[in-house]
Structure formats: C-alpha cells, structure tokens
Write a protein that holds these residues in place. Sequence first.
Motif, PDB file in Angstrom:
ATOM      1  N   LEU A   1       0.820  -1.209   0.000  1.00 52.77           N
ATOM      2  CA  LEU A   1       0.000   0.000   0.000  1.00 52.77           C
ATOM      3  C   LEU A   1       0.860   1.268   0.000  1.00 52.77           C
ATOM      4  O   LEU A   1       0.566   2.223  -0.723  1.00 52.77           O
ATOM      5  CB  LEU A   1      -0.942  -0.007   1.205  1.00 52.77           C
ATOM      6  CG  LEU A   1      -2.012  -1.108   1.193  1.00 52.77           C
ATOM      7  CD1 LEU A   1      -2.736  -1.158   2.542  1.00 52.77           C
ATOM      8  CD2 LEU A   1      -2.990  -0.926   0.045  1.00 52.77           C
ATOM      9  N   LEU A   2       1.913   1.278   0.801  1.00 48.24           N
ATOM     10  CA  LEU A   2       2.789   2.454   0.845  1.00 48.24           C
ATOM     11  C   LEU A   2       3.521   2.637  -0.488  1.00 48.24           C
ATOM     12  O   LEU A   2       3.690   3.775  -0.949  1.00 48.24           O
ATOM     13  CB  LEU A   2       3.779   2.335   1.998  1.00 48.24           C
ATOM     14  CG  LEU A   2       3.173   2.528   3.387  1.00 48.24           C
ATOM     15  CD1 LEU A   2       4.135   2.044   4.462  1.00 48.24           C
ATOM     16  CD2 LEU A   2       2.775   3.981   3.612  1.00 48.24           C
ATOM     17  N   ALA A   3       3.938   1.551  -1.103  1.00 49.35           N
ATOM     18  CA  ALA A   3       4.629   1.648  -2.396  1.00 49.35           C
ATOM     19  C   ALA A   3       3.722   2.266  -3.460  1.00 49.35           C
ATOM     20  O   ALA A   3       4.188   3.037  -4.307  1.00 49.35           O
ATOM     21  CB  ALA A   3       5.125   0.273  -2.844  1.00 49.35           C
ATOM     22  N   ARG A   4       2.436   1.951  -3.415  1.00 46.48           N
ATOM     23  CA  ARG A   4       1.486   2.526  -4.375  1.00 46.48           C
ATOM     24  C   ARG A   4       1.447   4.045  -4.300  1.00 46.48           C
ATOM     25  O   ARG A   4       1.174   4.721  -5.278  1.00 46.48           O
ATOM     26  CB  ARG A   4       0.062   2.022  -4.096  1.00 46.48           C
ATOM     27  CG  ARG A   4      -0.240   0.641  -4.482  1.00 46.48           C
ATOM     28  CD  ARG A   4      -1.709   0.292  -4.177  1.00 46.48           C
ATOM     29  NE  ARG A   4      -2.628   1.084  -4.997  1.00 46.48           N
ATOM     30  CZ  ARG A   4      -3.348   2.111  -4.554  1.00 46.48           C
ATOM     31  NH1 ARG A   4      -3.286   2.522  -3.328  1.00 46.48           N
ATOM     32  NH2 ARG A   4      -4.150   2.769  -5.387  1.00 46.48           N
ATOM     33  N   THR A   5       1.683   4.580  -3.089  1.00 45.22           N
ATOM     34  CA  THR A   5       1.608   6.029  -2.902  1.00 45.22           C
ATOM     35  C   THR A   5       2.929   6.721  -3.219  1.00 45.22           C
ATOM     36  O   THR A   5       2.986   7.947  -3.193  1.00 45.22           O
ATOM     37  CB  THR A   5       1.231   6.392  -1.443  1.00 45.22           C
ATOM     38  OG1 THR A   5       2.324   6.084  -0.581  1.00 45.22           O
ATOM     39  CG2 THR A   5      -0.035   5.679  -1.000  1.00 45.22           C
TER      40      THR A   5
END
Length: 165
Positions: free
Chosen positions: A60-64
């Motif tokens: 999820l953090l990588a997506r942002t």
Amino acid sequence: MSMIGEYLRVTPAELDRALRDPGWALDLVDGLRDAEEDSEPPAGARLFSTYKTWDLLRFLLARTGFPVNVIQGEEVLCESEDWGYGPPGYLRPERVRLAARLLRALPYDGLIDGVDPAGPAEAELYPWGRGGSVDLDWARPWYDGMTRFFESAAEADDAVLVWLD
C-alpha cells in the motif's frame, strides 16, 4: 512459522553501538520483549510489531510513492546478522522524523483509496499468496499503531531498527 514485522526505537548512541555490535542490539530486543511481554505497551513503547500486515503495508505504501522504507529500513545494520528472515535494517533519526510526518499526513483511508481488494492477492503478498481477495481494513490498526510509534520515535529523536522475525 509466521513472518512478523518488528521495530525497535533506539537512541543515536544506541544505534552507534548496534552498528558496532549487532549482537548487543539483539540482546536489547530480547530484554525489552521480556519486560513488555506481560503488559499493554505504553505510549512511547520502544518495541512495536506490524504483525503479519507488513507486506500489505509495504504494498500500500509503495502505491503512494512513500519515500521512506518504513517496512524494511533503508540501511542494513549488519549483513552477516539474521534476526529471523534476514538482516535487520534501520532508519536514522532524520528519516524517522520524515516518516512520522508523512505517515501522520496519510490516513489509512487515503492509503487504501482506489485499491482493488484482489490486487494484494494478485501480487502474492504474504500471508495470502495467490488467489482470493484481501480485507484491506485488516491492516488498519497496525498502520495506526505504526504511525503513533514513528511519531513517538521522532519526538524523542530516535532511530528505528526494523526486521522480520
């Protein structure tokens, strides 16, 4: 056996010592675990765990485009050490402060906004592997806890050790 995301707050002096003597740092972890094991973690606890949510949170953090690697650390403490599933990493205090500020600005609802629940399973994230869909809300309490943990570490000007156990 499970893969659990683990964190330890350390002072800059303790980080220097851990870099020279990673075994000392692992002994510190063990001592703190024993001390905190039978009680509810206090605000400002030195140990924190993202439990099995670490890979979903990483995804999820990588997506942002989150610019701080709060899941694995940004530097390796010692290549020859294995604290469960590889060597521990760490974040220096200035990166902890940045992470805390950015985590605070990114609520969990913003983190999961627009995510297809099948996406994490398709990415074969731990612990699901391939197939099915994921309850994206599952990691919310750990994300919120991680945010508070990093805020406490930043307020104390601490570094953070990170590893999978």
